[in-house]
Design a protein around this motif. Structure first.
Motif, PDB file in Angstrom:
ATOM      1  N   ASP A  83      24.043  21.932  -6.602  1.00  0.00           N
ATOM      2  CA  ASP A  83      24.210  20.506  -6.864  1.00  0.00           C
ATOM      3  C   ASP A  83      23.001  19.690  -6.425  1.00  0.00           C
ATOM      4  O   ASP A  83      22.587  18.757  -7.128  1.00  0.00           O
ATOM      5  CB  ASP A  83      25.465  19.977  -6.164  1.00  0.00           C
ATOM      6  CG  ASP A  83      26.750  20.491  -6.798  1.00  0.00           C
ATOM      7  OD1 ASP A  83      26.696  20.927  -7.969  1.00  0.00           O
ATOM      8  OD2 ASP A  83      27.799  20.465  -6.132  1.00  0.00           O
ATOM      9  N   ALA A  84      22.435  20.017  -5.258  1.00  0.00           N
ATOM     10  CA  ALA A  84      21.311  19.231  -4.743  1.00  0.00           C
ATOM     11  C   ALA A  84      20.113  19.312  -5.681  1.00  0.00           C
ATOM     12  O   ALA A  84      19.452  18.298  -5.964  1.00  0.00           O
ATOM     13  CB  ALA A  84      20.927  19.705  -3.345  1.00  0.00           C
ATOM     14  N   GLU A 144      11.657  16.619  -3.832  1.00  0.00           N
ATOM     15  CA  GLU A 144      11.866  15.187  -3.615  1.00  0.00           C
ATOM     16  C   GLU A 144      10.617  14.508  -3.067  1.00  0.00           C
ATOM     17  O   GLU A 144      10.356  13.338  -3.364  1.00  0.00           O
ATOM     18  CB  GLU A 144      13.045  14.959  -2.660  1.00  0.00           C
ATOM     19  CG  GLU A 144      14.412  15.177  -3.274  1.00  0.00           C
ATOM     20  CD  GLU A 144      14.869  16.616  -3.199  1.00  0.00           C
ATOM     21  OE1 GLU A 144      16.023  16.886  -3.539  1.00  0.00           O
ATOM     22  OE2 GLU A 144      14.059  17.484  -2.802  1.00  0.00           O
ATOM     23  N   ARG A 171      17.713  16.586 -12.978  1.00  0.00           N
ATOM     24  CA  ARG A 171      18.094  15.566 -13.947  1.00  0.00           C
ATOM     25  C   ARG A 171      17.122  14.391 -13.971  1.00  0.00           C
ATOM     26  O   ARG A 171      17.224  13.517 -14.828  1.00  0.00           O
ATOM     27  CB  ARG A 171      19.514  15.079 -13.644  1.00  0.00           C
ATOM     28  CG  ARG A 171      20.581  16.080 -14.075  1.00  0.00           C
ATOM     29  CD  ARG A 171      21.958  15.651 -13.642  1.00  0.00           C
ATOM     30  NE  ARG A 171      22.995  16.515 -14.240  1.00  0.00           N
ATOM     31  CZ  ARG A 171      24.227  16.650 -13.757  1.00  0.00           C
ATOM     32  NH1 ARG A 171      24.575  15.990 -12.658  1.00  0.00           N
ATOM     33  NH2 ARG A 171      25.092  17.448 -14.354  1.00  0.00           N
ATOM     34  N   ARG A 172      16.171  14.383 -13.029  1.00  0.00           N
ATOM     35  CA  ARG A 172      15.206  13.293 -12.973  1.00  0.00           C
ATOM     36  C   ARG A 172      13.817  13.719 -13.449  1.00  0.00           C
ATOM     37  O   ARG A 172      12.884  12.921 -13.379  1.00  0.00           O
ATOM     38  CB  ARG A 172      15.121  12.741 -11.536  1.00  0.00           C
ATOM     39  CG  ARG A 172      16.450  12.198 -11.008  1.00  0.00           C
ATOM     40  CD  ARG A 172      16.267  11.289  -9.803  1.00  0.00           C
ATOM     41  NE  ARG A 172      15.736  11.967  -8.646  1.00  0.00           N
ATOM     42  CZ  ARG A 172      16.464  12.418  -7.623  1.00  0.00           C
ATOM     43  NH1 ARG A 172      17.789  12.294  -7.638  1.00  0.00           N
ATOM     44  NH2 ARG A 172      15.890  12.997  -6.581  1.00  0.00           N
ATOM     45  N   ARG A 180      26.860   8.102   2.110  1.00  0.00           N
ATOM     46  CA  ARG A 180      26.548   7.059   1.118  1.00  0.00           C
ATOM     47  C   ARG A 180      26.229   5.734   1.800  1.00  0.00           C
ATOM     48  O   ARG A 180      25.287   5.031   1.408  1.00  0.00           O
ATOM     49  CB  ARG A 180      27.713   6.901   0.142  1.00  0.00           C
ATOM     50  CG  ARG A 180      27.811   7.995  -0.910  1.00  0.00           C
ATOM     51  CD  ARG A 180      28.730   7.595  -2.034  1.00  0.00           C
ATOM     52  NE  ARG A 180      30.105   7.455  -1.575  1.00  0.00           N
ATOM     53  CZ  ARG A 180      31.018   8.437  -1.617  1.00  0.00           C
ATOM     54  NH1 ARG A 180      30.667   9.619  -2.101  1.00  0.00           N
ATOM     55  NH2 ARG A 180      32.243   8.230  -1.189  1.00  0.00           N
ATOM     56  N   ASP A 184      21.466  16.082   2.738  1.00  0.00           N
ATOM     57  CA  ASP A 184      22.282  17.221   2.322  1.00  0.00           C
ATOM     58  C   ASP A 184      22.735  17.962   3.574  1.00  0.00           C
ATOM     59  O   ASP A 184      21.911  18.455   4.356  1.00  0.00           O
ATOM     60  CB  ASP A 184      21.478  18.170   1.424  1.00  0.00           C
ATOM     61  CG  ASP A 184      21.214  17.587   0.049  1.00  0.00           C
ATOM     62  OD1 ASP A 184      22.072  16.838  -0.441  1.00  0.00           O
ATOM     63  OD2 ASP A 184      20.157  17.882  -0.520  1.00  0.00           O
ATOM     64  N   ARG A 235      20.687  17.556  -9.093  1.00  0.00           N
ATOM     65  CA  ARG A 235      20.433  16.125  -8.944  1.00  0.00           C
ATOM     66  C   ARG A 235      18.958  15.805  -9.210  1.00  0.00           C
ATOM     67  O   ARG A 235      18.626  14.831  -9.889  1.00  0.00           O
ATOM     68  CB  ARG A 235      20.822  15.719  -7.523  1.00  0.00           C
ATOM     69  CG  ARG A 235      20.563  14.282  -7.137  1.00  0.00           C
ATOM     70  CD  ARG A 235      20.919  14.087  -5.672  1.00  0.00           C
ATOM     71  NE  ARG A 235      19.994  14.776  -4.788  1.00  0.00           N
ATOM     72  CZ  ARG A 235      20.301  15.191  -3.554  1.00  0.00           C
ATOM     73  NH1 ARG A 235      21.520  15.032  -3.074  1.00  0.00           N
ATOM     74  NH2 ARG A 235      19.394  15.787  -2.806  1.00  0.00           N
ATOM     75  N   THR A 236      18.077  16.657  -8.691  1.00  0.00           N
ATOM     76  CA  THR A 236      16.640  16.435  -8.868  1.00  0.00           C
ATOM     77  C   THR A 236      16.193  16.833 -10.266  1.00  0.00           C
ATOM     78  O   THR A 236      15.368  16.143 -10.884  1.00  0.00           O
ATOM     79  CB  THR A 236      15.854  17.251  -7.820  1.00  0.00           C
ATOM     80  OG1 THR A 236      16.450  17.054  -6.531  1.00  0.00           O
ATOM     81  CG2 THR A 236      14.406  16.803  -7.758  1.00  0.00           C
ATOM     82  N   GLU A 270      17.780  10.524   1.523  1.00  0.00           N
ATOM     83  CA  GLU A 270      18.851  11.353   0.976  1.00  0.00           C
ATOM     84  C   GLU A 270      19.206  12.409   2.006  1.00  0.00           C
ATOM     85  O   GLU A 270      18.322  12.905   2.719  1.00  0.00           O
ATOM     86  CB  GLU A 270      18.442  12.022  -0.343  1.00  0.00           C
ATOM     87  CG  GLU A 270      18.307  11.072  -1.513  1.00  0.00           C
ATOM     88  CD  GLU A 270      18.040  11.784  -2.823  1.00  0.00           C
ATOM     89  OE1 GLU A 270      18.055  13.043  -2.836  1.00  0.00           O
ATOM     90  OE2 GLU A 270      17.805  11.105  -3.829  1.00  0.00           O
TER      91      GLU A 270
END
Length: 449
Positions: free
Chosen positions: A35-36, A326, A42-43, A384, A396, A39-40, A394
């Motif tokens: 998942d982590a 990141e 997708r950018r 959050r 994790d 997330r990246t 961010e």
């Protein structure tokens, strides 16, 4: 391109606006997708045209034993069952992912790193033999056969490091100061070397497309490497090879906890003197060219002496570090997962520089240096809220509630990871302040053991 399609609204080739037309999405299979990193991913530029598929789970490729033959068979079954076109097969984890990507890529006819180059990087002894043909920026080293009654190799002096010829994440790497330390390290390595060594040996035994030198075949994957201690500040370079062209696109620092070999943070860009950075870049290009790695990202770790300008190469990874993605996004505007995707699609990456929101970025390792059972971890809402209060952060969390820290895989021999904290800032001072405020807000609870 893939057979998966979506309807979008845009401008047709004839210039008409507002008409609907079909746009194909490229199916990209990611070994051990988590998942982590999703997330990246997708950018990255162009991600709106990609459909990412998890190929095996992160636990499959990172935890416990590594049943390599079964993993390959399961991956093949998943790919064979896919009703569509496979656009790319990629991965950012260490072994077994690094070797599975070229094996699977070749089977399905998609662009892939060359397996021989990957193996030369992965086998630490083979890698050192190749490195010494291109540079003197390496420590004295020698092979240690773990059979019989191993002794410290002649010609090497204490202190030294003893490690398996194939391991990762500092697993089973021991700093030894004398013969007693050496003996104790040998026993621990013998007990644990099979987890990674046996599946890596399987790959060496099975590949027919790679000419393995006799000295590597004789050593196998269940031996150890002794290297004289390197000192100084740790640093790294990140790069890629496309059609034989070696490109090094960044240098970063790796800073340890005080009096420890455990990482405190990676920070990008490197704050070392420019001549030191230039030497790392030069050595990186030379050793990658010597090894012949191709169509692959890579990450190379160094020890540097800022005062003298001396650098020593620690190891070469035939993949970029997902830990750094990141940081590149914060500073350059694009996570360097982008390079992996572009190479996987057979294209030359064009990584931007200094187009990000921040001037400096870091991945911090929040650690505990004692074992324990995790009784509480920060909640999603707490994280959050923290991220809203501290821009550019961010978090994790690594362990799960109820987990014993010493049962976690891929930890070093001295500490346990609690959380990864990614921070973007405009100065080192701001970087440190944001991190301290973050960990002061992260509430973990442990039961002592």
């Amino acid at each position: 391109m893939a057979e998966v399609t979506r309807i979008t609204r845009g401008c047709l080739p004839n210039g008409d606006n507002g008409d609907q037309f079909v746009v194909s999405e490229t199916n990209i299979f990611v070994l051990g997708l988590d998942d982590a990193n999703l997330r990246t991913l997708r950018r990255v530029p162009g991600a709106e045209n990609y459909r990412y598929h998890q190929l095996l789970t992160q636990a499959d490729v990172q935890e416990g034993e590594i049943p390599i033959a079964d993993l390959i068979d399961r991956a093949v079954a998943e790919l064979d069952a896919f009703d569509g076109e496979i656009g790319a097969i990629v991965g950012y984890w260490d072994f077994p992912v690094t070797t599975m990507v070229p094996i699977l890529g070749r089977r399905y006819g998609v662009p892939t790193p060359n397996l021989e180059g990957v193996l030369k990087c992965e086998h630490k002894y083979w890698s050192r033999l190749e490195q010494q043909k291109a540079t003197d920026a390496i420590p004295n080293f020698a092979l240690v056969d773990l059979d019989g009654d191993p002794k410290p190799p002649e010609g090497l002096s204490f202190p030294m490091w003893l490690k398996p010829v194939k391991s990762f994440s500092s697993e089973l790497a021991f700093h030894v100061k004398d013969e007693q330390d050496f003996t104790e390290a040998v026993e621990e390595i013998r007990a644990g070397i099979g987890r990674v060594g046996k599946p890596f040996q399987y790959i060496l035994d099975q590949v027919t497309s790679v000419d393995i030198p006799p000295e590597i075949a004789d050593a196998g994957a269940l031996a150890a490497l002794a290297e004289e201690e390197m000192t100084g500040q740790q640093a790294a370079t990140e790069g890629y090879v496309h059609d034989g062209e070696v490109v090094v696109y960044g240098a970063l620092d790796s800073l340890n906890y005080p009096d420890s070999s455990s990482f405190l943070r990676h920070q990008y860009p490197s704050q070392l003197p420019e001549p030191v950075v230039e030497k790392m870049l030069d050595v990186s290009k030379k050793v990658i060219q010597q090894i012949g790695l191709n169509n692959s990202t890579f990450s190379i770790e160094f020890f540097c002496q800022p005062e003298t300008g001396d650098v020593k190469l620690l190891e070469i990874n035939p993949r970029h570090s997902q830990s750094h993605a990141e940081m590149f996004e914060d500073v350059d505007g694009v996570p360097d997962h982008y390079n992996m995707i572009e190479l996987g699609l057979g294209r030359r990456p064009e990584m931007p520089h200094d187009k990000g929101e921040y001037k400096i970025a870091a991945k911090w390792y929040h650690r505990r240096f004692e074992d324990g059972v995790v009784k509480r971890i920060p909640t999603e809402e707490e994280i959050r809220r923290l991220q809203r209060e501290i821009p550019g952060v961010e978090v994790d969390v690594v362990p799960a509630e109820g987990q014993r820290l010493s049962d976690m895989d891929a930890q070093d021999s001295y500490s346990f990871e609690l959380a990864f904290v990614y921070v973007g800032a405009d100065s080192e001072a701001e970087l440190k302040d944001k991190y301290q405020r973050t960990i002061d807000s992260l509430r973990f609870e442990f039961e002592e053991v």
